[in-house]
Design an enzyme around this catalytic site. Sequence first.
Site, mmCIF file in Angstrom:
data_model
loop_
_atom_site.group_PDB
_atom_site.id
_atom_site.type_symbol
_atom_site.label_atom_id
_atom_site.label_comp_id
_atom_site.label_asym_id
_atom_site.label_seq_id
_atom_site.Cartn_x
_atom_site.Cartn_y
_atom_site.Cartn_z
ATOM 1 N N GLY A 62 1.196 -1.531 0.000
ATOM 2 C CA GLY A 62 -0.587 0.044 0.632
ATOM 3 C C GLY A 62 1.012 1.467 -0.074
ATOM 4 N N ASP A 88 2.773 -1.538 -4.806
ATOM 5 C CA ASP A 88 1.089 -0.711 -4.786
ATOM 6 C C ASP A 88 0.964 -1.563 -5.551
ATOM 7 O OD1 ASP A 88 0.125 1.904 -2.876
ATOM 8 O OD2 ASP A 88 -1.315 0.715 -4.801
ATOM 9 N N ARG A 90 -0.897 0.639 -7.606
ATOM 10 C CA ARG A 90 -0.721 1.704 -8.883
ATOM 11 C C ARG A 90 -0.176 2.038 -9.721
ATOM 12 N NH1 ARG A 90 -3.282 5.969 -4.655
ATOM 13 N NH2 ARG A 90 -2.760 4.469 -3.407
ATOM 14 N N TYR A 195 -14.273 -0.405 8.650
ATOM 15 C CA TYR A 195 -12.631 0.022 9.051
ATOM 16 C C TYR A 195 -12.015 -0.290 10.391
ATOM 17 C CZ TYR A 195 -8.073 3.455 9.775
ATOM 18 O OH TYR A 195 -6.675 3.582 10.114
ATOM 19 N N ILE A 225 -2.916 10.806 10.826
ATOM 20 C CA ILE A 225 -1.803 11.869 11.228
ATOM 21 C C ILE A 225 -1.359 12.938 10.148
ATOM 22 C CG2 ILE A 225 0.697 10.484 9.983
ATOM 23 C CD1 ILE A 225 -0.131 9.250 12.031
HETATM 24 C C1 AKB Z 1 -9.332 7.905 9.903
HETATM 25 O O1 AKB Z 1 -9.448 9.188 9.754
HETATM 26 O O2 AKB Z 1 -9.481 7.202 9.236
HETATM 27 C C2 AKB Z 1 -7.497 7.279 9.907
HETATM 28 C C3 AKB Z 1 -7.447 6.423 11.165
HETATM 29 C C4 AKB Z 1 -7.507 8.102 12.052
HETATM 30 O O3 AKB Z 1 -6.433 5.939 10.906
HETATM 31 N N1 AKB Z 1 -6.764 8.856 9.440
#
Ligand code: AKB
Length: 373
Positions: A62, A88, A90, A195, A225
């Site tokens: 990635g 990656d 891409r 996620y 980040i």
């Molecule tokens: C998101 O906002 O999905 C990411 C995270 C905090 O894992 N930046």
Amino acid sequence: MPVIRMLSRVVSQMQQSPACGCWLLAVPARFLGTLPRQVQSDASFHSVSFSEIDHPRILITGGLGQLGVGLANFLRKRFGKQNVILSDIRKPPNHIFHSGPFIYSDILDYKHLREVVVNNRITWLFHYSALLSAVGETNVSLARAVNITGLHNVLDVAAEHSLRLFVPSSIGAFGPTSPRNPTPDLCIQRPRTIYGVSKVHAELMGEYYCYRYGLDFRCLRYPGIISADTQPGGGTTDYAVQMFHDAAKNGKFECNLKPTTRLPMMYIDDCLRATLEVMEAPADSLSMRTYNISAMSFTPEELAQEVLKHVPEFQMTYNVDSVRQAIADSWPMNLDDSTARKDWGWKHDFDLPELVTTMMNFHGSDTRVAQAN
Ligand code: AKB
């Protein structure tokens, strides 16, 4: 020793071990059966030499996301350009292609991934392929494939080839029933995004492979980040990165979270340094395999106040996105990272004023170059 007695000794050692500690020390992997894909780990003939630790051969999956290129540049300075391979599915822009080794690698193709690891004699793997929180909610089946099936392939290849494996987790691994201020390393984790579910799954699977097969798995829960020269995509914390960009370019920004939404954040330099530090930490200093790390925590209005010191005409308006707001409201406001500080000496360098000065210097110079042309 008869196998039954050996197993019962292993089980009693496991019961005595700390919750997430070094099962690795207690469990001789070869007595617990073959790996899930029935390919025997090469641990028996592959004793890790000092030169492999000092000069790892590194693969980053990635690699064209927000963190991969920065991590590759950082690791290349330490371990040499040719020893760090960015990958990656891409096509990379020219400057990335020419800055060091780049290959096509698809984490959903297990045999191909294994070929990449074997042909390049990989010893450390940084697994960055993932769909982030907000974009994951728009395509759950793709997020499930990339974030969960892809992880399974990476875990199996890493265990088979005795790799040291880093998988980033996130504040997204917590949910509305977790304590939010501060959030400890070990607490209720019931996230409400695919996620987040995939990140909890990664933490648990990595720790399971660690004690079951002896996989050297290491994981950090990243805050949002902030990076200057690479854009994130599809995250809930991305508003902060965008605010710097828009403030420098247009003097205004429309924020998709409410002004008082507090989230943990970190400058990319701290994040990359923490990642290398945990990878280099001696295994016996790690009382856990998944750590919170923290640097600062702010709301959109606090960030805007700091930006105003650099761009006095800056104006911020709000147009709240209900999906992102619900996600942010379920996440930690502050992470408790005291265990990382104690175990392997984690310490952040950038606080909010330093972050804003660094970001505005970067974007300010960009803007001036653009205006001059
Ligand atoms: C998101 O906002 O999905 C990411 C995270 C905090 O894992 N930046």
